[in-house]
Design a protein around this motif. Structure first.
Motif, PDB file in Angstrom:
ATOM      1  N   PRO A 284       0.850  -1.203   0.000  1.00 53.84           N
ATOM      2  CA  PRO A 284       0.000   0.000   0.000  1.00 53.84           C
ATOM      3  C   PRO A 284       0.883   1.248   0.000  1.00 53.84           C
ATOM      4  O   PRO A 284       1.868   1.327   0.743  1.00 53.84           O
ATOM      5  N   TRP A 285       0.473   2.241  -0.803  1.00 57.66           N
ATOM      6  CA  TRP A 285       1.307   3.440  -0.902  1.00 57.66           C
ATOM      7  C   TRP A 285       0.435   4.678  -0.686  1.00 57.66           C
ATOM      8  O   TRP A 285      -0.598   4.827  -1.329  1.00 57.66           O
ATOM      9  N   PRO A 286       0.870   5.577   0.215  1.00 63.63           N
ATOM     10  CA  PRO A 286       0.056   6.767   0.500  1.00 63.63           C
ATOM     11  C   PRO A 286       0.105   7.770  -0.648  1.00 63.63           C
ATOM     12  O   PRO A 286       1.110   7.887  -1.359  1.00 63.63           O
ATOM     13  N   THR A 287      -0.985   8.506  -0.794  1.00 57.71           N
ATOM     14  CA  THR A 287      -1.067   9.533  -1.834  1.00 57.71           C
ATOM     15  C   THR A 287      -0.107  10.674  -1.501  1.00 57.71           C
ATOM     16  O   THR A 287      -0.045  11.127  -0.355  1.00 57.71           O
ATOM     17  N   GLY A 288       0.635  11.118  -2.507  1.00 59.40           N
ATOM     18  CA  GLY A 288       1.544  12.251  -2.321  1.00 59.40           C
ATOM     19  C   GLY A 288       2.975  11.874  -2.063  1.00 59.40           C
ATOM     20  O   GLY A 288       3.872  12.707  -2.227  1.00 59.40           O
ATOM     21  N   ASP A 289       3.229  10.626  -1.644  1.00 58.50           N
ATOM     22  CA  ASP A 289       4.624  10.199  -1.390  1.00 58.50           C
ATOM     23  C   ASP A 289       5.262   9.696  -2.685  1.00 58.50           C
ATOM     24  O   ASP A 289       4.600   9.069  -3.530  1.00 58.50           O
ATOM     25  N   ARG A 290       6.547   9.979  -2.834  1.00 60.67           N
ATOM     26  CA  ARG A 290       7.285   9.503  -4.004  1.00 60.67           C
ATOM     27  C   ARG A 290       7.661   8.036  -3.841  1.00 60.67           C
ATOM     28  O   ARG A 290       7.995   7.585  -2.740  1.00 60.67           O
ATOM     29  N   LEU A 291       7.607   7.323  -4.977  1.00 59.83           N
ATOM     30  CA  LEU A 291       8.013   5.924  -4.986  1.00 59.83           C
ATOM     31  C   LEU A 291       9.429   5.865  -5.549  1.00 59.83           C
ATOM     32  O   LEU A 291       9.668   6.123  -6.732  1.00 59.83           O
ATOM     33  N   LEU A 292      10.354   5.544  -4.658  1.00 61.76           N
ATOM     34  CA  LEU A 292      11.764   5.516  -5.054  1.00 61.76           C
ATOM     35  C   LEU A 292      12.092   4.174  -5.686  1.00 61.76           C
ATOM     36  O   LEU A 292      11.613   3.119  -5.250  1.00 61.76           O
ATOM     37  N   LEU A 293      12.934   4.227  -6.682  1.00 56.72           N
ATOM     38  CA  LEU A 293      13.352   3.038  -7.412  1.00 56.72           C
ATOM     39  C   LEU A 293      14.719   2.597  -6.898  1.00 56.72           C
ATOM     40  O   LEU A 293      15.664   3.375  -6.845  1.00 56.72           O
ATOM     41  N   GLY A 294      14.817   1.332  -6.505  1.00 60.98           N
ATOM     42  CA  GLY A 294      16.084   0.808  -6.003  1.00 60.98           C
ATOM     43  C   GLY A 294      16.127  -0.690  -6.220  1.00 60.98           C
ATOM     44  O   GLY A 294      15.147  -1.320  -6.651  1.00 60.98           O
TER      45      GLY A 294
END
Length: 303
Positions: A284-294
């Motif tokens: 689950p991912w909150p609205t407004g947060d960036r999804l970092l790629l790693g």
């Protein structure tokens, strides 16, 4: 004894009335005589009274004498009645008669008061009956309301039962398989990677884009309008299943990042994942947060 006392008293009252009337007549006649004498005194000195006047005077004197005799007779009768009353009527009887009259008067007063109280009680009973009727109506309405509440509760329970299902907590385990990421946002499913001809995972730039944040950090977002639109419902969606067919369930597991606006659609995606026998990981991912790629290191927990 009481009747006799009351009858005697009434007779005395009538006798006294008669005596008083007779005495009043005598007084009236005497006054009339005095007035006539004063009027005729001067004439009497000059001329002697006429025979007619003398006759009238004699008649008046005779009548006055007769009235005096009658008055005397009445007085004697009253004395006799008083003496008889003293002989035959007990003074205690008179007292008892007076008390009886007072008791009768009090009795009548109590009867009148009782009638007023009875009327007030009847009026109060009428109000009580009205209140009882209103309470009965309210009781019926309350019972109807309770019945309606029971029916509504039964319908609610049936609806809850129809829309609910029993589930258990998912069992997680660790895996060393290769991670294949997906983005589920705004009702669309985007694949972060795709398999090239050599069987290697490469960035799917048709559906996702990379943003360089500096200091070696990168974030990933879905391209607007790209990916597969997910329809809600319990039916099978072959297009969703086809999104996973290029991957190998023996060496890959699927990680799905879900935003709040599409969480209700994850059930459809999960059914397709399970149908293809992939292990999966829900993020689950909150609205407004960036999804970092790693790059992920070490075993991952999957379902």
């Amino acid at each position: 004894m009481n009747r006799r006392s009351r009858s005697t008293r009434d007779s005395l009252d009538l006798l006294l009335d008669t005596v008083c009337n007779a005495f009043g007549g005598i007084v009236f006649i005497s006054i009339l005589i005095v007035v006539l004498l004063n009027l005729t005194s001067t004439q009497r000195r000059v001329t002697p009274p006429t025979p007619k006047a003398q006759a009238e005077l004699m008649l008046l004197q005779s009548a006055a004498h007769l009235k005096q005799e009658q008055l005397q007779v009445l007085r004697n009768s009253v004395k006799q009645i008083d003496s008889i009353d003293e002989q035959f009527v007990d003074p205690d009887a008179n007292s008892l008669a007076s008390q009886l009259e007072e008791l009768v008067s009090d009795h009548h007063a109590l009867e009148a008061e009782q009638a007023e109280v009875t009327l007030a009680i009847a009026s109060g009973q009428t109000e009580i009956n009205k209140i009882a009727t209103a309470l009965s109506v309210l009781d019926r309405k309350l019972n109807d309301t309770r019945s309606d509440i029971s029916d509504a509760q039964r319908r609610l329970d049936a609806e809850i039962a129809a829309r609910s299902r029993t589930s258990s907590l998912p069992k997680q385990r660790t895996t060393d398989k290769r991670l294949v990421g997906f983005l589920l946002k705004k009702g669309r499913l985007c694949s972060i990677y795709r398999v090239d001809r050599a069987g290697q995972l490469v960035l799917n730039d048709l559906e996702c884009q990379i943003h360089d944040l500096g200091n070696g950090s990168r974030s990933i977002t879905a391209r607007p309008g790209a990916g597969l639109e997910i329809a809600s419902g319990n039916g099978k969606q072959p297009a969703v299943t086809g999104r996973f067919s290029q991957f190998d369930n023996t060496r890959d597991f699927l990680a799905v990042v879900v935003w709040p606006d599409s969480f209700s659609l994850f059930e459809t995606v999960k059914r397709a994942i399970v149908a293809e026998k992939f292990e999966y990981q829900l993020i689950p991912w909150p609205t407004g947060d960036r999804l970092l790629l790693g790059s992920s290191k070490g075993p991952q927990r999957v379902q």
